[in-house]
Design a protein around this motif. Structure first.
Motif, PDB file in Angstrom:
ATOM      1  N   PHE A 196      34.125  31.578  47.024  1.00  0.00           N
ATOM      2  CA  PHE A 196      35.238  31.263  46.236  1.00  0.00           C
ATOM      3  C   PHE A 196      35.630  29.704  46.533  1.00  0.00           C
ATOM      4  O   PHE A 196      35.261  29.419  47.738  1.00  0.00           O
ATOM      5  CB  PHE A 196      36.462  32.260  46.924  1.00  0.00           C
ATOM      6  N   THR A 197      36.106  29.091  45.503  1.00  0.00           N
ATOM      7  CA  THR A 197      36.661  27.699  45.880  1.00  0.00           C
ATOM      8  C   THR A 197      37.974  27.638  45.079  1.00  0.00           C
ATOM      9  O   THR A 197      38.146  28.275  43.801  1.00  0.00           O
ATOM     10  CB  THR A 197      35.574  26.787  45.090  1.00  0.00           C
ATOM     11  N   GLY A 198      38.791  27.257  45.855  1.00  0.00           N
ATOM     12  CA  GLY A 198      40.323  27.167  45.379  1.00  0.00           C
ATOM     13  C   GLY A 198      41.243  27.017  46.644  1.00  0.00           C
ATOM     14  O   GLY A 198      40.972  26.555  47.565  1.00  0.00           O
ATOM     15  N   LEU A 234      34.054  30.654  51.851  1.00  0.00           N
ATOM     16  CA  LEU A 234      35.382  29.912  51.091  1.00  0.00           C
ATOM     17  C   LEU A 234      35.206  28.529  51.145  1.00  0.00           C
ATOM     18  O   LEU A 234      34.874  27.840  52.168  1.00  0.00           O
ATOM     19  CB  LEU A 234      36.458  30.549  51.941  1.00  0.00           C
ATOM     20  N   GLU A 235      35.734  27.771  50.031  1.00  0.00           N
ATOM     21  CA  GLU A 235      35.807  26.199  49.931  1.00  0.00           C
ATOM     22  C   GLU A 235      37.413  26.071  49.520  1.00  0.00           C
ATOM     23  O   GLU A 235      37.797  26.257  48.385  1.00  0.00           O
ATOM     24  CB  GLU A 235      35.060  25.653  48.896  1.00  0.00           C
ATOM     25  N   LEU A 236      38.160  25.853  50.527  1.00  0.00           N
ATOM     26  CA  LEU A 236      39.429  25.811  50.204  1.00  0.00           C
ATOM     27  C   LEU A 236      40.136  24.309  50.280  1.00  0.00           C
ATOM     28  O   LEU A 236      39.609  23.248  50.000  1.00  0.00           O
ATOM     29  CB  LEU A 236      40.235  26.703  51.375  1.00  0.00           C
ATOM     30  N   LEU A 275      30.204  35.043  37.327  1.00  0.00           N
ATOM     31  CA  LEU A 275      31.060  33.748  37.651  1.00  0.00           C
ATOM     32  C   LEU A 275      32.183  33.915  36.777  1.00  0.00           C
ATOM     33  O   LEU A 275      32.197  34.206  35.656  1.00  0.00           O
ATOM     34  CB  LEU A 275      30.155  32.555  37.192  1.00  0.00           C
ATOM     35  N   LYS A 276      33.517  33.738  37.542  1.00  0.00           N
ATOM     36  CA  LYS A 276      34.712  33.552  36.841  1.00  0.00           C
ATOM     37  C   LYS A 276      35.392  32.040  36.977  1.00  0.00           C
ATOM     38  O   LYS A 276      35.398  31.610  37.624  1.00  0.00           O
ATOM     39  CB  LYS A 276      35.862  34.289  37.477  1.00  0.00           C
ATOM     40  N   LEU A 277      35.443  31.766  35.431  1.00  0.00           N
ATOM     41  CA  LEU A 277      35.925  30.166  35.627  1.00  0.00           C
ATOM     42  C   LEU A 277      37.406  30.309  35.808  1.00  0.00           C
ATOM     43  O   LEU A 277      38.182  31.354  35.418  1.00  0.00           O
ATOM     44  CB  LEU A 277      35.598  29.878  34.045  1.00  0.00           C
ATOM     45  N   ALA A 278      37.857  29.163  35.852  1.00  0.00           N
ATOM     46  CA  ALA A 278      39.130  28.687  36.080  1.00  0.00           C
ATOM     47  C   ALA A 278      39.980  29.036  34.629  1.00  0.00           C
ATOM     48  O   ALA A 278      39.402  28.464  33.782  1.00  0.00           O
ATOM     49  CB  ALA A 278      39.598  27.435  36.726  1.00  0.00           C
ATOM     50  N   GLU A 279      41.187  29.340  34.777  1.00  0.00           N
ATOM     51  CA  GLU A 279      41.878  29.806  33.534  1.00  0.00           C
ATOM     52  C   GLU A 279      42.208  28.653  32.666  1.00  0.00           C
ATOM     53  O   GLU A 279      42.275  28.338  31.593  1.00  0.00           O
ATOM     54  CB  GLU A 279      43.122  30.524  33.742  1.00  0.00           C
ATOM     55  N   GLN A 280      42.376  27.428  33.558  1.00  0.00           N
ATOM     56  CA  GLN A 280      42.833  26.097  32.857  1.00  0.00           C
ATOM     57  C   GLN A 280      41.706  25.350  32.352  1.00  0.00           C
ATOM     58  O   GLN A 280      42.120  24.659  31.160  1.00  0.00           O
ATOM     59  CB  GLN A 280      43.382  25.309  33.952  1.00  0.00           C
ATOM     60  N   LEU A 294      31.014  21.219  37.339  1.00  0.00           N
ATOM     61  CA  LEU A 294      30.314  20.625  38.902  1.00  0.00           C
ATOM     62  C   LEU A 294      30.559  22.009  39.828  1.00  0.00           C
ATOM     63  O   LEU A 294      29.529  22.369  40.618  1.00  0.00           O
ATOM     64  CB  LEU A 294      30.847  19.546  39.332  1.00  0.00           C
ATOM     65  N   MET A 295      31.674  22.432  39.795  1.00  0.00           N
ATOM     66  CA  MET A 295      31.923  23.849  40.470  1.00  0.00           C
ATOM     67  C   MET A 295      31.016  24.612  40.137  1.00  0.00           C
ATOM     68  O   MET A 295      30.561  25.652  40.976  1.00  0.00           O
ATOM     69  CB  MET A 295      33.332  24.053  40.597  1.00  0.00           C
ATOM     70  N   ALA A 296      30.865  25.163  38.686  1.00  0.00           N
ATOM     71  CA  ALA A 296      29.929  26.212  38.366  1.00  0.00           C
ATOM     72  C   ALA A 296      28.597  25.909  39.029  1.00  0.00           C
ATOM     73  O   ALA A 296      28.094  26.824  39.437  1.00  0.00           O
ATOM     74  CB  ALA A 296      29.984  26.166  37.028  1.00  0.00           C
ATOM     75  N   PRO A 353      37.711  26.724  40.724  1.00  0.00           N
ATOM     76  CA  PRO A 353      38.841  26.088  40.113  1.00  0.00           C
ATOM     77  C   PRO A 353      38.546  25.099  38.998  1.00  0.00           C
ATOM     78  O   PRO A 353      37.483  25.107  38.588  1.00  0.00           O
ATOM     79  CB  PRO A 353      39.121  25.403  41.548  1.00  0.00           C
ATOM     80  N   TRP A 354      39.651  24.554  38.847  1.00  0.00           N
ATOM     81  CA  TRP A 354      39.747  23.623  37.512  1.00  0.00           C
ATOM     82  C   TRP A 354      39.432  22.045  37.532  1.00  0.00           C
ATOM     83  O   TRP A 354      39.601  21.259  36.680  1.00  0.00           O
ATOM     84  CB  TRP A 354      41.024  23.988  36.816  1.00  0.00           C
ATOM     85  N   ASN A 355      39.545  21.495  39.059  1.00  0.00           N
ATOM     86  CA  ASN A 355      39.287  20.301  38.982  1.00  0.00           C
ATOM     87  C   ASN A 355      37.765  19.707  38.543  1.00  0.00           C
ATOM     88  O   ASN A 355      37.927  18.485  38.211  1.00  0.00           O
ATOM     89  CB  ASN A 355      39.816  19.898  40.603  1.00  0.00           C
ATOM     90  N   PHE A 356      37.074  20.244  38.962  1.00  0.00           N
ATOM     91  CA  PHE A 356      35.503  19.859  38.551  1.00  0.00           C
ATOM     92  C   PHE A 356      34.967  21.033  37.731  1.00  0.00           C
ATOM     93  O   PHE A 356      33.927  21.566  38.392  1.00  0.00           O
ATOM     94  CB  PHE A 356      34.715  19.147  39.693  1.00  0.00           C
TER      95      PHE A 356
END
Ligand code: NAP
Ligand code: MG
Length: 500
Positions: free
Chosen positions: A246-248, A269-271, A194-199, A176-178, A170-173
């Motif tokens: 997955f994280t999101g 999953l990290e949700l 690795l797929k990055l967040a679109e934002q 760091l999430m990568a 996701p886009w929040n960190f």
């Protein structure tokens, strides 16, 4: 030549990178999307488009997965000595650290968070994650096992890399999430798409250049940019992928589980979360006020573990709510790159409307605004004021659902009985994190045991370390990130038995 109009405070190096022709890392080469399509990246402080990045679709996903498959099945990475793999991870850490300011600028520009925070939190934690996992590369081992079936056997286990891993973040960190995803998978000898967040694709694309420079063999890490449906979904469903991490959101997490069913790939999953913060009357009120305010307002509340339900004993309720509201009112909203910034904009227009919608829904259902509210007072950019709501009830959407913004619901409790407040704290589908505030040692441990959450903080909140496992109970996820435990996400165990 870079245009500094993106933000005049950016270094020319960062401005050059932002305005460069962005490419994805696939099979050791920096490439455009097969279709040639791109999509825009926004500066959340202004709402303006700052650059474009490739829009990966199924064909690009397939190329990336094929490269990762080849790198795993035939390449040197899983067969390399652990010490050599560890050295590459250490090198990645050094290179990120060397470019700390640049990464902090990218994170601030793309996500909206204060530059001053990114340079002391996001980037150093990223560096630590690669260093910590570098050490694990040489410490992954099996066991020898005595068999009751008979003495004439020699049995042992091998801990082997799980294979090709799809990672969606996701886009929040963003950086760091990568790192949370890449570092342990690499330490275990996996290969990755690795797929990055679109934002927020920028820091991940810069990291891809560093991964290449650090000497990772071709195809070991492939980094793609694209939308959830166009790129994330075909990646999660791909038959040649062995595992998806997955994280999101919990909602998309459930889609991932379905997508993974085709070849029964392993899933972690990290949700989401709706983390409770429980304040007992004997707690040190000064540190409670600062600590519980930062529990929710850190990263603009865009943390999966944000302390968004604040349960305060009635004896100190008014004092704590007044204190947290005062902190909220004093927070300076500004673009992340502005040196005076204490809170930047939310990441996107969508997120802005979502959070404001929650505040309005809370007010509509009878909540009172002790600080903040739906109007930010900033004339452009996706800013939301840090908001404290009182007078809520347990069935309101603002109390039940994850807002993922700087909005806290403060609720008094009068029970002397600790079990009742534990029950209320656990009254959620989530179970990611919680904090408890008291000077009473026995009470603190008792509540820590009773809370159904993967992380419990006592007299603190949002303390992270590469050594601490992090993840969810209940619908907050499967598996753990970080610590020794994350290795389980990327390893599988083989039992070998030899008749002697
Ligand atoms: P999201 O929509 O779930 O997106 C997360 C990632 O999944 C993005 O890369 C997204 O791509 C991708 N995606 C979306 N739909 C997909 C699909 N059908 N198949 C495969 N991938 C798909 O989450 P978000 O709204 O961006 O982020 C906020 C949420 O993430 C919050 O609920 C928060 O709690 C959770 N979160 C949890 C943690 C944690 O550690 N537990 C950390 C951070 C965030 P796009 O970018 O194109 O949408
Ligand atoms: Mg999304």
């Amino acid at each position: 030549m870079a245009t500094l109009s993106i933000d005049p405070r950016l270094s020319s190096r960062t401005a050059d990178f932002v305005s460069s022709d962005h490419r994805m890392l696939i099979d050791g080469r920096f490439v455009a999307a097969a279709s040639g399509k791109t999509f825009p990246v926004y500066n959340p402080a202004t709402g303006e488009v700052i650059t474009h990045v490739p829009e990966a679709e199924a064909e690009d996903v397939n190329r990336a997965v094929t490269a990762a498959r080849r790198a795993f099945d035939e390449g040197p990475w899983p067969r390399m000595s652990p010490s050599e793999r560890g050295r590459v991870l250490w090198k990645i850490a050094d290179l990120v650290e060397e470019h700390l300011e640049e990464f902090a600028e990218l994170e601030s520009l793309d996500n909206g968070k204060p530059f001053s925070v990114a340079r002391v939190a996001d980037v150093p934690l990223t560096v630590d994650m690669f260093r910590y996992m570098s050490g694990w590369a040489t410490k992954i081992s099996g066991k020898t096992l005595p068999l009751s079936a008979g003495y004439d056997y020699h049995s042992y286990t091998l801990r082997e890399p799980i294979g090709v891993v799809a990672q969606i973040i996701p886009w929040n960190f963003p950086l760091l999430m990568a790192a949370w995803k890449l570092a342990p998978a690499l330490a275990c000898g996996c290969t990755i798409v690795l797929k990055l967040a679109e934002q927020t694709p920028l820091s991940g694309l810069r990291l891809a250049q560093i991964l290449d420079e650090a000497g990772l063999p071709t195809g070991v890490v492939n980094v793609i940019t694209g939308y959830g449906e166009g790129a994330g979904a075909p990646l999660a469903a791909h038959e040649m992928v062995d595992k998806v991490a997955f994280t999101g959101s919990t909602e998309v997490g459930k889609l991932i589980v379905k997508a993974a069913a085709g070849n029964l790939k392993k899933v972690t999953l990290e949700l989401g979360g709706k983390s409770p913060v429980v304040v007992f009357p004997d707690a040190r009120i000064d540190s409670v006020i600062q600590g519980t305010a930062s529990a929710i307002f850190f990263n603009h509340g865009q943390c999966c573990c944000a302390g968004s339900r604040l349960y305060v004993h009635e004896k100190v309720f008014d004092e704590v709510v007044d204190g947290v509201s005062h902190v909220a009112n004093e927070i300076k909203l500004a673009p992340g790159m502005d040196p005076s910034c204490q809170m930047g904009p939310l990441v996107s227009d969508e997120q802005y409307h979502r959070v404001v919608g929650y505040i309005e829904s809370g007010i509509g259902e009878g909540a009172k605004v002790a600080a903040g509210g739906p109007v930010s007072g900033v004339d452009r950019g996706w800013f939301v004021r840090p908001t404290v709501l009182t007078n809520t009830n347990p069935r309101m959407k603002v109390v039940q659902e994850e807002i993922f913004g700087p909005v806290v619901c403060a609720v008094p409790f009068s029970d002397r009985e600790t079990d009742a407040i534990i029950k209320r704290a656990n009254d959620t589908i989530y179970g990611l994190a919680a904090s408890v505030w008291t000077q009473n040692l026995s009470l603190a441990h008792k509540v820590a045991r009773g809370l159904r959450a993967g992380t419990v903080w006592v007299n603190c909140h949002n303390v992270f370390d590469a050594s601490l496992p992090f993840g969810g109970y209940k619908q907050s996820g499967w598996g753990r990130e970080m610590g020794e435990e994350v290795l389980n996400n990327y390893l599988q165990t083989k039992a070998v038995t030899v008749a002697l």
